[in-house]
Design a protein around this motif. Structure first.
Motif, PDB file in Angstrom:
ATOM      1  N   THR A   1       0.825  -1.211   0.000  1.00 59.56           N
ATOM      2  CA  THR A   1       0.000   0.000   0.000  1.00 59.56           C
ATOM      3  C   THR A   1       0.861   1.264   0.000  1.00 59.56           C
ATOM      4  N   ALA A   2       2.011   1.218   0.668  1.00 58.99           N
ATOM      5  CA  ALA A   2       2.907   2.376   0.650  1.00 58.99           C
ATOM      6  C   ALA A   2       3.446   2.616  -0.763  1.00 58.99           C
ATOM      7  N   THR A   3       3.777   1.540  -1.478  1.00 54.84           N
ATOM      8  CA  THR A   3       4.227   1.666  -2.867  1.00 54.84           C
ATOM      9  C   THR A   3       3.125   2.224  -3.745  1.00 54.84           C
TER      10      THR A   3
ATOM     11  N   LEU B   1      14.797   1.479  -4.271  1.00 56.32           N
ATOM     12  CA  LEU B   1      13.661   0.907  -3.549  1.00 56.32           C
ATOM     13  C   LEU B   1      13.917  -0.540  -3.156  1.00 56.32           C
ATOM     14  N   LEU B   2      14.494  -1.319  -4.073  1.00 58.77           N
ATOM     15  CA  LEU B   2      14.738  -2.725  -3.789  1.00 58.77           C
ATOM     16  C   LEU B   2      15.919  -2.934  -2.846  1.00 58.77           C
TER      17      LEU B   2
ATOM     18  N   LYS C   1      10.205  -7.774  -4.455  1.00 61.29           N
ATOM     19  CA  LYS C   1       9.679  -7.607  -5.807  1.00 61.29           C
ATOM     20  C   LYS C   1       8.164  -7.769  -5.834  1.00 61.29           C
ATOM     21  N   ALA C   2       7.662  -8.705  -5.024  1.00 64.57           N
ATOM     22  CA  ALA C   2       6.214  -8.911  -4.982  1.00 64.57           C
ATOM     23  C   ALA C   2       5.511  -7.671  -4.447  1.00 64.57           C
ATOM     24  N   ASP C   3       6.114  -7.024  -3.433  1.00 68.36           N
ATOM     25  CA  ASP C   3       5.532  -5.796  -2.896  1.00 68.36           C
ATOM     26  C   ASP C   3       5.473  -4.718  -3.970  1.00 68.36           C
ATOM     27  N   LEU C   4       6.559  -4.600  -4.728  1.00 65.91           N
ATOM     28  CA  LEU C   4       6.639  -3.552  -5.735  1.00 65.91           C
ATOM     29  C   LEU C   4       5.626  -3.784  -6.853  1.00 65.91           C
ATOM     30  N   ILE C   5       5.586  -5.002  -7.377  1.00 62.62           N
ATOM     31  CA  ILE C   5       4.651  -5.306  -8.459  1.00 62.62           C
ATOM     32  C   ILE C   5       3.209  -5.162  -7.980  1.00 62.62           C
TER      33      ILE C   5
ATOM     34  N   GLY D   1       5.781 -10.958 -13.943  1.00 63.57           N
ATOM     35  CA  GLY D   1       6.414  -9.644 -13.834  1.00 63.57           C
ATOM     36  C   GLY D   1       7.271  -9.542 -12.587  1.00 63.57           C
ATOM     37  N   ALA D   2       6.788 -10.090 -11.473  1.00 65.95           N
ATOM     38  CA  ALA D   2       7.584 -10.077 -10.240  1.00 65.95           C
ATOM     39  C   ALA D   2       8.831 -10.941 -10.387  1.00 65.95           C
TER      40      ALA D   2
END
Length: 257
Positions: A19-21, A97-98, A104-108, A248-249
């Protein structure tokens, strides 16, 4: 002799980080009016243009308008998402960020949530415009039409996130459209029924998600009740979106060399 304590491993997925991303991406979009206009207004303008291209033949608009109601959001979300994600990588933002406790799952998932929120607005605007202002004649519920349009936009988001991993520049991201979107556009049944195509092309169309998006729109267009074919089409489109997000992740790179 001193020892370095290894950093705690990042959890595979975190709702808070996701949610922050998403909030960060939405804040960036808020300061980019051209991108907002592309995502929200262009599909609506294309539908208006299409309606008056067939001004003397409203039935033609009814036949293809519902299908394009799902295709236009898919295309615009594909473009915007692929370019925006690539820009994050080429600017070094993604690498920074990473390096933080962000998987990666959080970002995608965060990107999907942010662009999915925009997709809700986009699909609602396009569906409302087509049905209530442009007079699109739909036999079924407009809410089912909205559901398919939303899933199509989410599929476009997922495809954009996926192909951005293979592009080295924004120009290359745009070049993926002929390879990823155009074949689906030609084979989805918009121009001719898929059953009338060459058997090889029909078989290819059977595995392309846009074909099921168009089929789902046509089910709403011609049936008053919820059909089993519609449920199948919706599940296929949703399943493809989730599968492509997972890919994608898995293929996400920290930066572009």
């Amino acid at each position: 002799m001193s020892t370095t304590t290894p950093a705690a491993p990042t959890a595979a997925f975190s709702t808070a980080r996701t949610t922050a991303t998403a909030a960060r991406v939405l804040r960036q979009l808020r300061h980019d009016p051209r991108t907002i206009a592309l995502m929200l207004l262009v599909p609506c303008l294309m539908l208006v243009l299409l309606r008056y291209v067939f001004d003397a033949s409203p039935r033609t608009f009814d036949d293809i308008g519902a299908s394009l109601l799902g295709i236009f959001p898919l295309i615009t979300m594909f473009l915007v998402t692929s370019i925006a994600t690539l820009r994050e990588r080429t600017s070094g933002t993604l690498e920074r960020l990473l390096a933080m406790p962000l998987g990666k799952a959080d970002l995608i998932a965060g990107y999907a949530l942010a662009f999915g929120t925009v997709a809700v607005v986009q699909s609602a605007l396009a569906t409302g415009l087509a049905v209530w202002l442009l007079g699109l004649d739909v036999t079924g519920s407009p809410w089912l039409l909205l559901l398919v349009a939303l899933l199509d936009a989410l599929l476009g988001t997922a495809l954009g996130l996926f192909v951005s991993a293979f592009a080295a520049s924004e120009f290359q991201a745009v070049q993926f459209m002929p390879a990823v979107i155009f074949p689906q556009f030609l084979l989805c049944g918009l121009f001719t029924p898929r059953a009338d195509m060459h058997p090889l092309l029909e078989a290819v169309s059977d595995v392309l998600p846009m074909s099921y998006a168009v089929d789902g729109m046509n089910e709403v267009l011609h049936h008053t009740d919820l059909t089993s074919a519609f449920v199948r089409d919706v599940l296929v489109v949703a399943g493809c979106a989730l599968l492509v997000l997972a890919l994608g992740a898995a293929t996400l790179r920290r930066r572009t060399d």
